[in-house]
Design an enzyme around this catalytic site. Structure first.
Site, PDB file in Angstrom:
ATOM      1  N   THR A 202       0.863  -1.175   0.000  1.00 41.17           N
ATOM      2  CA  THR A 202       0.000   0.000   0.000  1.00 41.17           C
ATOM      3  C   THR A 202       0.902   1.229   0.000  1.00 41.17           C
ATOM      4  OG1 THR A 202      -1.803  -1.098   1.125  1.00 41.17           O
ATOM      5  CG2 THR A 202      -1.640   1.268   1.467  1.00 41.17           C
ATOM      6  N   ARG A 230     -14.850  -6.740   1.064  1.00 40.03           N
ATOM      7  CA  ARG A 230     -13.950  -6.258   2.124  1.00 40.03           C
ATOM      8  C   ARG A 230     -13.328  -4.901   1.768  1.00 40.03           C
ATOM      9  NH1 ARG A 230      -8.283  -4.735   2.995  1.00 40.03           N
ATOM     10  NH2 ARG A 230      -7.836  -5.157   5.151  1.00 40.03           N
ATOM     11  N   GLY A 232     -10.605  -2.079   3.531  1.00 36.83           N
ATOM     12  CA  GLY A 232      -9.665  -1.904   4.645  1.00 36.83           C
ATOM     13  C   GLY A 232      -9.690  -0.488   5.193  1.00 36.83           C
ATOM     14  N   ASP A 233      -8.623  -0.121   5.850  1.00 33.58           N
ATOM     15  CA  ASP A 233      -8.544   1.185   6.503  1.00 33.58           C
ATOM     16  C   ASP A 233      -8.208   2.324   5.543  1.00 33.58           C
ATOM     17  OD1 ASP A 233      -6.034  -0.155   6.168  1.00 33.58           O
ATOM     18  OD2 ASP A 233      -5.090   1.423   7.367  1.00 33.58           O
ATOM     19  N   THR A 252      -0.261   2.045   7.075  1.00 32.05           N
ATOM     20  CA  THR A 252      -0.155   0.830   6.271  1.00 32.05           C
ATOM     21  C   THR A 252       0.038  -0.371   7.173  1.00 32.05           C
ATOM     22  OG1 THR A 252       1.084  -0.359   4.594  1.00 32.05           O
ATOM     23  CG2 THR A 252       2.326   1.224   5.902  1.00 32.05           C
ATOM     24  N   GLY A 253      -0.578  -1.473   6.797  1.00 29.99           N
ATOM     25  CA  GLY A 253      -0.483  -2.686   7.606  1.00 29.99           C
ATOM     26  C   GLY A 253      -1.815  -3.400   7.609  1.00 29.99           C
TER      27      GLY A 253
END
Ligand code: ASP
Length: 334
Positions: A202, A230, A232-233, A252-253
């Protein structure tokens, strides 16, 4: 009065080990991180706004096929690329984001259009793609997004019935690192079912311009073999991306934990409510992430042009330049 300008970028965090990297690949990553820093820095040096700088840096990273954003995005279970991106202007507190967009060459540009042209913050899926057509966003054919290693990752993930976050070690060793497991095929996946020790790819940028105004931008292709819609953040303001009058943050993660920790906003809250410095606030945010079981990192900048890039993973592709010395720093490992 001209303040100190600053720029930081990331290309994802995770288990990034020297032993899994070839010299050639490392050179490629480093030169792309430098190119992205130069793109953003050129804007700031000319006295341009932080928002332009983070957009320019992220566009450069989106165009590079090795990062999981734009061109290098991972494949969904249907062999498509669905991308998420967000940016936020700390000066105006305006933000724009897109999720699940297909064939958009630079999702971060589309996020900017959402911010400028709609009264909304986040557009997703079909609607976001319709909006892309309306604003004549530059599109690219499926082949543009096709990269062989991403395709191999998908075949492997399908064979194993897994949802993977980005790179994957065993079957694509030349790329090094990236595994996540989840019971794909089931509609009931608790957060704890995901184990994502090696995410990377990312991309993001944060900047402080000569007026001390801040901005943040993040862009991603999400997870290999993802289903179930889905998200993500990354495109969620406050979770993976945030900017205000105190700091700008791009994360990121393992996105689920950044959502649960509201991590990007958490840095600002710690500065505002506890009076912490940028560095202390960001460090505490990553400590909190560790406490709740998350892995990854963030990049952040404050209005004085200080930058910090903490992470709790093995590595994070990252770089920064500040007006202190105008020196470009690019790092990968701990
Ligand atoms: N945070 C991103 C997500 O969970 C992935 C990453 O940063 O590598 O979608």
């Amino acid at each position: 009065m001209m303040g100190k300008i600053a720029l930081a970028i990331h290309g994802g965090a995770g288990t990034i080990l020297r032993s899994q990297m070839t010299e050639e690949l490392e050179r490629e990553y480093r030169s792309e991180l430098e190119a992205a820093l130069k793109a953003g820095w050129a804007v700031l040096e000319k006295g341009g706004p932080s928002l332009e700088a983070v957009e320019a840096a992220v566009i450069s990273l989106e165009d590079f096929p090795l990062f999981n954003a734009g061109r290098g995005s991972v494949f969904t279970s249907e062999g498509k690329n669905e991308m998420d991106a967000a940016l936020m202007d700390g000066r105006t507190l305006k933000a724009g984001a897109v999720a699940f967009v297909r064939n958009v060459r630079n999702p971060i540009r589309l996020a900017r259009e959402v911010m400028e042209r709609t009264g909304h913050v986040l557009l997703a899926g079909e609607g976001a793609n319709q909006f892309a057509a309306e604003v004549h966003a530059e599109m690219a054919p499926d082949e543009y997004f096709f990269t062989e290693h991403r395709w191999l990752q998908l075949q492997d993930a399908i064979a194993k019935g897994r949802v993977q976050l980005d790179h994957f070690t065993a079957e694509t060793p030349r790329r090094g690192a990236g595994e996540a497991t989840a019971a794909s095929g089931s509609t009931d996946i608790p957060n704890s079912a995901f184990r994502i020790p090696h995410s990377k790819g990312t991309v993001g940028a944060v900047a402080c311009d000569k007026n001390g105004s801040l901005a943040a931008a993040t862009s991603t292709g999400g997870m290999t073999n993802k289903k179930f819609g889905r998200i993500g953040d990354t495109p969620l303001i406050g979770a993976g991306t945030y900017a205000d009058d105190l700091c700008a943050v791009s994360c990121t993660g393992h996105g689920e934990y950044f959502m649960l920790g509201v991590s990007a906003y958490d840095v600002s809250a710690r500065m505002r409510y506890k009076g912490l410095s940028l560095e202390d606030a960001a460090r505490e945010t990553i400590e909190r992430l560790s406490e709740i079981g998350g892995e990854g990192g963030l990049i952040a900048v404050d209005t004085h042009g200080n930058v910090t890039l903490p992470f709790n993973s093995e590595g994070m592709y990252r770089g920064h330049i500040t007006g202190d010395d105008n020196l470009m720093v690019v790092e990968i490992y701990k």
